[in-house]
Design an enzyme around this catalytic site. Structure first.
Site, short mmCIF file in Angstrom:
data_model
loop_
_atom_site.label_atom_id
_atom_site.label_comp_id
_atom_site.label_asym_id
_atom_site.label_seq_id
_atom_site.Cartn_x
_atom_site.Cartn_y
_atom_site.Cartn_z
N LYS A 32 40.44 45.40 31.74
CA LYS A 32 41.58 46.30 31.92
C LYS A 32 42.20 46.71 30.58
O LYS A 32 42.09 46.01 29.59
CB LYS A 32 42.62 45.65 32.83
CG LYS A 32 42.07 45.47 34.25
CD LYS A 32 42.95 46.01 35.33
CE LYS A 32 42.17 46.19 36.62
NZ LYS A 32 42.89 45.88 37.82
N ARG B 42 38.12 39.42 40.66
CA ARG B 42 37.27 40.63 40.73
C ARG B 42 36.83 40.95 39.30
O ARG B 42 37.66 41.26 38.46
CB ARG B 42 38.08 41.78 41.33
CG ARG B 42 37.33 43.08 41.50
CD ARG B 42 38.23 44.16 42.10
NE ARG B 42 37.51 45.39 42.33
CZ ARG B 42 37.31 46.33 41.41
NH1 ARG B 42 37.78 46.16 40.19
NH2 ARG B 42 36.64 47.43 41.70
C1 9MG Z 1 39.42 48.80 42.80
N1 9MG Z 1 40.17 47.96 41.89
C2 9MG Z 1 40.34 48.16 40.56
N2 9MG Z 1 41.12 47.20 40.05
C3 9MG Z 1 41.44 46.38 41.08
C4 9MG Z 1 42.23 45.22 41.21
O1 9MG Z 1 42.88 44.71 40.17
N3 9MG Z 1 42.35 44.64 42.41
C5 9MG Z 1 41.72 45.18 43.50
N4 9MG Z 1 41.87 44.56 44.69
N5 9MG Z 1 40.96 46.28 43.44
C6 9MG Z 1 40.84 46.87 42.26
#
Ligand code: 9MG
Length: 284
Positions: free
Chosen positions: A229, A263
């Site tokens: 990020k 994720r």
């Molecule tokens: C699709 N997507 C991109 N970043 C995300 C995040 O931090 N959490 C979730 N649930 N989906 C995300």
């Protein structure tokens, strides 16, 4: 922060033990034109399946298939285009693996067809706030990840503002849990996500990560996405492809602070970190 009287301790969902003792890895599979080589539809599907299987072999228990970018300024995709991107890939993964497949979408028709194709989790960055999404998720009776986002992907990073971010994200969870309950979605199907980077400054993101444990009071498993990020670009001055260490370290910190699912893009590296964490838990 809103307190729930009776947090649900049952965190077994999607056939997986989603307690913080057994953290799970969700691998990111983006099916956008720039994600895969331009060798035609079949080649795209084949490459996507190969990447999914590699993530499974590296330690992912969930594959999150997405056909529309949620980055600020990203091109919007029609329902038909999103279906065309994600459904054949979900079907193809399901043919070769029983991994849990998640669909990253906010569109009810994409949810419906993705579940029919083999997905069992809806990952919705709008937390089922788009028209028809709540009812669709209720009728499908699958897992749902409700993510917090201030404003929408195009405007969210335009001066994010909170009087107290932990309270406001907590109130959002409370409101969405109630909306889901009213729509007939079983609480046991729900996962919560504070939405790192979605309408948050670096300071907001760091506070959320530091105080993540507070969201465990809602009694649902927490999913966290910190991988690659832009907050790491801001904090460390790193470009996207230089953020592996930051992504792995933050995934581990999130797990230590209560995340049940992380994720991530870099599955193998994250799996190593979590293996060390689990070994320490057992040794304790
Ligand atoms: C699709 N997507 C991109 N970043 C995300 C995040 O931090 N959490 C979730 N649930 N989906 C995300």
């Amino acid at each position: 922060m809103v307190q729930l009287n009776n947090p649900n301790p049952n965190n077994y969902l999607l056939g997986i033990d989603l307690t913080f003792k057994n953290p799970q890895i969700m691998g990111v599979l983006n099916i956008t034109p720039d994600s895969f080589s331009d060798g035609g539809r079949f080649c795209r599907i084949e490459n996507a399946v190969e990447q999914a299987l590699e993530m499974v072999n590296s330690g992912a228990s969930i594959i999150d298939v997405g056909g529309e970018s949620t980055r600020p300024g990203a091109t919007k995709v029609s329902v038909d285009e999103e279906l065309e991107r994600v459904v054949p890939v979900i079907k193809a993964i399901r043919l070769v693996s029983d991994v849990v497949i998640s669909v990253d979408t906010s569109k009810p028709e994409v949810m419906r067809q993705a579940v029919k194709a083999g997905a069992s989790l809806i990952n919705d960055v709008y937390a089922l706030r788009q028209p028809g999404a709540l009812d669709m998720a209720a009728s499908l009776d699958v897992g749902v990840c409700l993510m917090h986002m201030q404003k929408d992907p195009d405007t969210m990073q335009n001066k994010p503002d909170y009087s107290e971010i932990i309270d406001e994200v907590g109130s959002f969870f409370h409101e969405r849990l109630q909306a889901c309950q009213q729509a007939g979605i079983a609480e046991s199907n729900i996962i919560l996500d504070p939405g790192f980077g979605f309408g948050k400054t670096l300071a907001h993101n760091l506070k959320l990560l530091a105080q993540l444990k507070k969201f465990k009071q809602y009694g649902r498993p927490l999913l966290v996405g910190l991988s690659r990020k832009s907050m790491w670009g801001e904090l460390l001055g790193k470009k996207v492809d230089e953020r592996v260490s930051a992504s792995v370290i933050s995934a581990l910190l999130a797990v230590i602070n209560g995340a049940a699912i992380v994720r991530v893009h870099d599955v193998a590296e994250t799996a190593e970190a979590l293996t060390i964490y689990k070994a320490l838990q057992l040794a304790n």
